[in-house]
Scaffold this motif. Structure first.
Motif, mmCIF file in Angstrom:
data_model
loop_
_atom_site.group_PDB
_atom_site.id
_atom_site.type_symbol
_atom_site.label_atom_id
_atom_site.label_comp_id
_atom_site.label_asym_id
_atom_site.label_seq_id
_atom_site.Cartn_x
_atom_site.Cartn_y
_atom_site.Cartn_z
ATOM 1 N N GLY A 98 -11.641 5.518 4.189
ATOM 2 C CA GLY A 98 -11.004 6.615 3.460
ATOM 3 C C GLY A 98 -9.864 7.241 4.234
ATOM 4 N N LEU A 99 -9.981 7.281 5.575
ATOM 5 C CA LEU A 99 -8.906 7.816 6.411
ATOM 6 C C LEU A 99 -7.623 6.995 6.233
ATOM 7 C CD1 LEU A 99 -7.859 9.661 8.702
ATOM 8 C CD2 LEU A 99 -8.797 7.989 10.314
ATOM 9 N N ILE A 100 -7.787 5.677 6.206
ATOM 10 C CA ILE A 100 -6.618 4.803 6.037
ATOM 11 C C ILE A 100 -6.037 4.965 4.632
ATOM 12 C CG2 ILE A 100 -5.859 2.401 6.049
ATOM 13 C CD1 ILE A 100 -8.158 1.864 8.030
ATOM 14 N N ALA A 101 -6.902 5.030 3.616
ATOM 15 C CA ALA A 101 -6.418 5.212 2.242
ATOM 16 C C ALA A 101 -5.752 6.572 2.071
ATOM 17 C CB ALA A 101 -7.574 5.057 1.264
ATOM 18 N N SER A 120 -2.169 6.588 3.116
ATOM 19 C CA SER A 120 -1.296 6.007 2.096
ATOM 20 C C SER A 120 -1.105 6.953 0.916
ATOM 21 C CB SER A 120 -1.889 4.682 1.613
ATOM 22 O OG SER A 120 -1.070 4.091 0.626
ATOM 23 N N LEU A 121 -2.157 7.650 0.524
ATOM 24 C CA LEU A 121 -2.067 8.585 -0.597
ATOM 25 C C LEU A 121 -1.159 9.769 -0.268
ATOM 26 C CD1 LEU A 121 -5.769 8.594 -1.842
ATOM 27 C CD2 LEU A 121 -3.787 7.563 -2.965
ATOM 28 N N ALA A 124 2.758 5.822 -8.378
ATOM 29 C CA ALA A 124 2.672 6.047 -6.930
ATOM 30 C C ALA A 124 1.232 5.925 -6.439
ATOM 31 C CB ALA A 124 3.237 7.421 -6.586
ATOM 32 N N LEU A 125 0.299 6.488 -7.195
ATOM 33 C CA LEU A 125 -1.115 6.410 -6.821
ATOM 34 C C LEU A 125 -1.593 4.963 -6.817
ATOM 35 C CD1 LEU A 125 -3.869 7.755 -6.277
ATOM 36 C CD2 LEU A 125 -4.166 7.937 -8.754
#
Length: 419
Positions: free
Chosen positions: A335-338, A341-342, A391-392
């Motif tokens: 989730g940290l990596i995602a 990006s978000l 974008a999401l």
């Protein structure tokens, strides 16, 4: 675990800007791609709605022989010169057709500070569903009703006078006779806001001094009001108008009437439904190019973000292992990596929407100076929701593989590996 969870957004933000140059490049690519999509949405929707609004009530435009597209642009959108004049008797011929519900003549050729002066009858107000916000409509020649934008920019109100100029561009020769403003139309958001409406006889009288028509005595006409007074114009066989706007009485007219018009000597029918489809198809080429350009930028941005996150996972393996030791689950590491990006996608969305509206406003300002189509940067479209959604989607797609790599990290192996 709770402390690590609470710090995930701050940690993701710091990781995002650990390499400012790379992040700025990814942000630029993503923002430009999204802005191109947003710009296409804003401009195309306003163009389509503007065309629909300005064509309301007009099923056919009859003009002199020439290009049907030019007739439409000149007679409805007032963006071109007319193809010539047609006899005033044509109006009576059209009104005599059982397939015609309404035939409204217009005469073009004069302007005031770039705004076109349109000679017509009061039926034009009915055809376009126009209402007068100030004053009243004209009742005699050399009286005029101003569109809302003309009145605002020129600072004219009922009772004021102005001199029209010959030609459709500013800087032409001024006419001797002055127009008296009798009313101001309510804003429509369409082309009518940029027009000056007057009586057909006003155009003939203004042109009489230039040798474009015989000057007539209007004393009898000034005492007449309504449609009867305007029918008096049609008694002059030598009179001419630029075009006739026609409203059909039945669907059968769409098949038969244009063919009948084109069979008449010197007349040309322009069907707005067909010509606007051609116009939008021509404009659509540029829209498709811009949309494709935006798609290429978005693809490049997604690939760049993917590569950047993969490198980040490889470089931060030690940090990620430390998070795991502090109690973060594999899902939280992913989730940290995602989230990184978000956050980039959220920033790009804000920048893209601002840039799209700014570009739309700039285009609208350029078109306004040319007295062309009205486009506003303050327009908000529900289709703009495509921008954050896109974008999401791109952010999640770009982060999927790096997040999976982070999820599958073996902490034991990392801690045993010499650094």
């Amino acid at each position: 675990m709770s402390r690590a969870a609470l710090n995930l957004p701050r940690l993701a933000w710091r990781y995002l800007w650990a390499r400012p140059m790379g992040t700025a490049l990814n942000l630029l690519l993503l923002s430009l791609g999204l802005a191109a999509i947003g710009f296409v949405v804003l401009v195309s929707e306003q163009l389509e709605r503007g065309l629909t609004r300005d064509l309301a009530g007009i099923d056919l435009v009859v003009g002199a022989k020439g290009s049907p597209m030019q007739i439409l642009l000149a007679g409805v959108f007032h963006l071109d010169q007319s193809t010539g004049n047609i006899p005033l008797a044509t109006v009576a011929q059209l009104r005599a057709q059982p397939l015609v519900a309404q035939a409204v003549p217009i005469s073009l050729g004069d302007s005031f500070r770039g705004s076109r002066i349109v000679g017509t009858t009061p039926a034009y107000l009915e055809l376009q569903a126009l209402t007068i916000a100030q004053g009243q409509r004209w009742t005699a020649p050399m009286q005029a009703v101003l569109g809302a934008e003309v009145a605002r920019t020129a600072g004219l109100t009922p009772g004021d006078r102005f001199h029209g100029t010959h030609g459709l561009a500013s800087g032409g020769e001024a006419h001797e006779h002055a127009y008296e403003v009798t009313g101001v139309l309510a804003p429509t958001g369409g082309v009518v806001d940029r027009l000056i409406l007057t009586d057909l006889a006003s155009v003939w009288e203004a042109h009489a001094a230039h040798g474009h028509g015989a000057h007539e005595d209007h004393e009898d006409h000034k005492g007449q009001e309504g449609q009867e007074g305007h029918e008096a114009h049609e008694a002059h066989e030598d009179r001419e108008v630029s075009m006739v706007l026609v409203r059909y009485r039945s669907p059968l007219a769409a098949v038969m009437l244009p063919r009948w018009v084109n069979a008449q000597a010197g007349l040309q029918a322009s069907v707005p439904a067909l010509e606007t489809a051609r116009l939008l198809s021509m404009v659509g080429v540029g829209v498709d190019v811009l949309r494709g350009f935006g798609g290429v930028l978005l693809l490049a941005a997604a690939l760049s973000v993917l590569v950047a996150l993969l490198h980040a996972v490889r470089e931060r393996q030690g940090d990620l292992a430390m998070l795991r030791m502090l109690g973060a689950t594999p899902a939280r590491v992913a989730g940290l990596i995602a989230l990184e990006s978000l956050m980039l996608a959220a920033l790009a969305t804000v920048l893209a929407l601002g840039l799209a509206h700014a570009l739309t406003g700039a285009l609208g300002a350029v078109l306004a100076q040319q007295q062309s189509v009205r486009i506003s940067g303050m327009w908000w479209s529900p289709w703009e929701a495509l921008v954050p959604a896109l974008a999401l989607g791109l952010a999640l797609l770009a982060a999927a593989w790096p997040a999976w790599r982070g999820y599958r990290l073996d902490v034991t192996e990392l801690l045993q590996t010499p650094r």
